[in-house]
Design a protein around this motif. Structure first.
Motif, short mmCIF file in Angstrom:
data_model
loop_
_atom_site.label_atom_id
_atom_site.label_comp_id
_atom_site.label_asym_id
_atom_site.label_seq_id
_atom_site.Cartn_x
_atom_site.Cartn_y
_atom_site.Cartn_z
N GLY A 10 -39.83 4.22 -6.74
CA GLY A 10 -39.19 4.10 -5.43
C GLY A 10 -40.20 3.99 -4.31
O GLY A 10 -40.04 3.19 -3.37
N THR A 11 -41.28 4.78 -4.42
CA THR A 11 -42.34 4.70 -3.41
C THR A 11 -43.04 3.35 -3.46
O THR A 11 -43.41 2.79 -2.42
N ALA A 12 -43.21 2.81 -4.67
CA ALA A 12 -43.84 1.50 -4.81
C ALA A 12 -43.00 0.42 -4.12
O ALA A 12 -43.54 -0.50 -3.50
N TYR A 45 -44.05 -1.95 -0.97
CA TYR A 45 -43.91 -3.41 -0.96
C TYR A 45 -43.31 -3.90 0.36
O TYR A 45 -43.78 -4.88 0.94
N PHE A 46 -42.31 -3.19 0.86
CA PHE A 46 -41.61 -3.64 2.06
C PHE A 46 -42.19 -3.08 3.36
O PHE A 46 -42.02 -3.69 4.42
N TYR A 47 -42.84 -1.92 3.28
CA TYR A 47 -43.34 -1.28 4.50
C TYR A 47 -44.85 -1.05 4.43
O TYR A 47 -45.35 -0.04 4.92
N PHE A 48 -45.55 -2.01 3.85
CA PHE A 48 -46.99 -1.88 3.67
C PHE A 48 -47.70 -1.66 5.00
O PHE A 48 -48.44 -0.69 5.17
N GLN A 49 -47.49 -2.53 5.94
CA GLN A 49 -48.21 -2.48 7.21
C GLN A 49 -47.84 -1.26 8.03
O GLN A 49 -48.68 -0.65 8.69
N GLU A 50 -46.57 -0.87 7.98
CA GLU A 50 -46.10 0.23 8.82
C GLU A 50 -46.59 1.60 8.34
O GLU A 50 -46.94 2.46 9.14
N TRP A 51 -46.58 1.82 7.00
CA TRP A 51 -46.84 3.17 6.51
C TRP A 51 -47.89 3.28 5.40
O TRP A 51 -48.50 4.34 5.24
N PHE A 52 -48.13 2.25 4.64
CA PHE A 52 -48.93 2.42 3.42
C PHE A 52 -50.20 1.58 3.36
O PHE A 52 -50.80 1.45 2.30
N SER A 53 -50.62 1.00 4.46
CA SER A 53 -51.74 0.06 4.42
C SER A 53 -53.06 0.69 3.99
O SER A 53 -53.99 0.00 3.59
N PHE A 54 -53.16 2.02 4.06
CA PHE A 54 -54.42 2.67 3.68
C PHE A 54 -54.42 3.17 2.24
O PHE A 54 -55.38 3.78 1.79
N TYR A 55 -53.33 2.93 1.49
CA TYR A 55 -53.29 3.33 0.08
C TYR A 55 -53.81 2.20 -0.80
O TYR A 55 -53.29 1.08 -0.74
N ALA A 102 -51.12 0.49 -2.73
CA ALA A 102 -50.28 -0.34 -1.87
C ALA A 102 -50.97 -1.65 -1.53
O ALA A 102 -50.34 -2.70 -1.42
N ARG A 103 -52.28 -1.60 -1.36
CA ARG A 103 -53.03 -2.82 -1.09
C ARG A 103 -52.94 -3.79 -2.27
O ARG A 103 -52.84 -5.00 -2.09
N ALA A 104 -52.99 -3.22 -3.48
CA ALA A 104 -52.87 -4.07 -4.67
C ALA A 104 -51.50 -4.73 -4.70
O ALA A 104 -51.37 -5.92 -5.02
N ILE A 105 -50.46 -3.97 -4.37
CA ILE A 105 -49.11 -4.53 -4.32
C ILE A 105 -49.03 -5.62 -3.25
O ILE A 105 -48.42 -6.67 -3.46
N HIS A 106 -49.67 -5.36 -2.12
CA HIS A 106 -49.65 -6.33 -1.02
C HIS A 106 -50.34 -7.63 -1.41
O HIS A 106 -49.86 -8.72 -1.09
N LEU A 107 -51.45 -7.52 -2.13
CA LEU A 107 -52.15 -8.72 -2.60
C LEU A 107 -51.28 -9.51 -3.57
O LEU A 107 -51.24 -10.74 -3.53
N PHE A 108 -50.58 -8.79 -4.44
CA PHE A 108 -49.68 -9.45 -5.39
C PHE A 108 -48.55 -10.16 -4.65
O PHE A 108 -48.13 -11.26 -5.02
N ARG A 109 -48.09 -9.53 -3.58
CA ARG A 109 -47.00 -10.10 -2.79
C ARG A 109 -47.43 -11.42 -2.14
O ARG A 109 -46.64 -12.35 -2.00
N GLN A 110 -48.71 -11.48 -1.73
CA GLN A 110 -49.20 -12.69 -1.09
C GLN A 110 -49.39 -13.82 -2.10
O GLN A 110 -49.32 -14.97 -1.80
#
Length: 221
Positions: free
Chosen positions: A194-196, A200-210, A213-221
């Motif tokens: 659930g946190t993952a 994915y949806f709130y990377f920039q707002e809350w999780f950008s320093f994890y 989360a960065r790995a998930i964000h890269l996958f999303r791009q």
């Protein structure tokens, strides 16, 4: 560390107190006091020397036992005893807190402490998880650069502090070396999944320093 020069300033009578049975001085201090007294001409019988060496050895063994005890307090004491209470392990709480924020870890610790009827500590753990999550975002966003790639990056340090904070609460609130059965991984997996999704949806707002989360964000791009 014991300084021999400091002990040299003591009188013979004061040094003799280091050699008495039941004293609270560390073994190194006892050994140095013995050596200084010998240098000053104090004659020890073989029986006294043997007793003194035994005293020093006992103190060393006590120090080792104390260090082992301190380490044991932090360990998981998992048992197969069907009568033992089922709890989420500290390792599970720590790992979920490091990779997925202190929120899932605090929920797991909350459930552990409720089961142990440590209600005040359980709510403290839950509050700590949510408040630290918001606090670390403020600290990292206000004072640090997320772009650093050093293994000593501040993000990792602050995240680790949150996970360690939950471990400290667990150690202080849980009976020492409590044997327990490991609870199922189903809920931890659900919480982390659930946190993952939130990452994915709130990377920039809350999780950008994890890092995760960065790995998930890269996958999303």
């Amino acid at each position: 560390m014991v300084s021999k020069n400091v002990l040299r300033k003591l009188s013979n009578q004061e040094l003799e107190s280091y050699l008495k049975e039941g004293n609270r001085f560390v073994p190194e201090a006892v050994q140095i006091a013995f050596e200084i007294l010998e240098e000053r001409g104090r004659i020890f019988s073989e029986q006294e020397k043997t007793a003194l060496q035994q005293l020093i050895q006992n103190k060393k063994e006590e120090e080792v036992a104390k260090r082992i005890e301190e380490v044991e307090v932090w360990k998981d004491h998992i048992t197969e005893d069907p009568e033992a209470v089922k709890l989420y392990s500290r390792r599970t709480i720590f790992v979920s807190s490091v990779f997925f924020s202190p929120i899932p870890g605090s929920i797991l610790l909350f459930l552990n402490l409720v089961k142990l009827k440590k209600y005040l500590a359980s709510f403290l753990a839950l509050a700590f998880g949510f408040l630290f999550f918001m606090f670390q975002k403020y600290v990292l966003a206000s004072h640090f650069d997320f772009g650093t790639t050093s293994r000593y990056s501040p993000e990792i340090g602050v995240i680790a502090v949150g996970a360690l904070g939950l471990l400290v609460i667990s150690v202080l609130a849980t009976p020492k070396k409590l044997p327990y059965r490991a609870e199922s991984y189903i809920l931890p997996v659900i919480l982390c999944a659930g946190t993952a999704v939130l990452m994915y949806f709130y990377f920039q707002e809350w999780f950008s320093f994890y890092p995760f989360a960065r790995a998930i964000h890269l996958f999303r791009q």
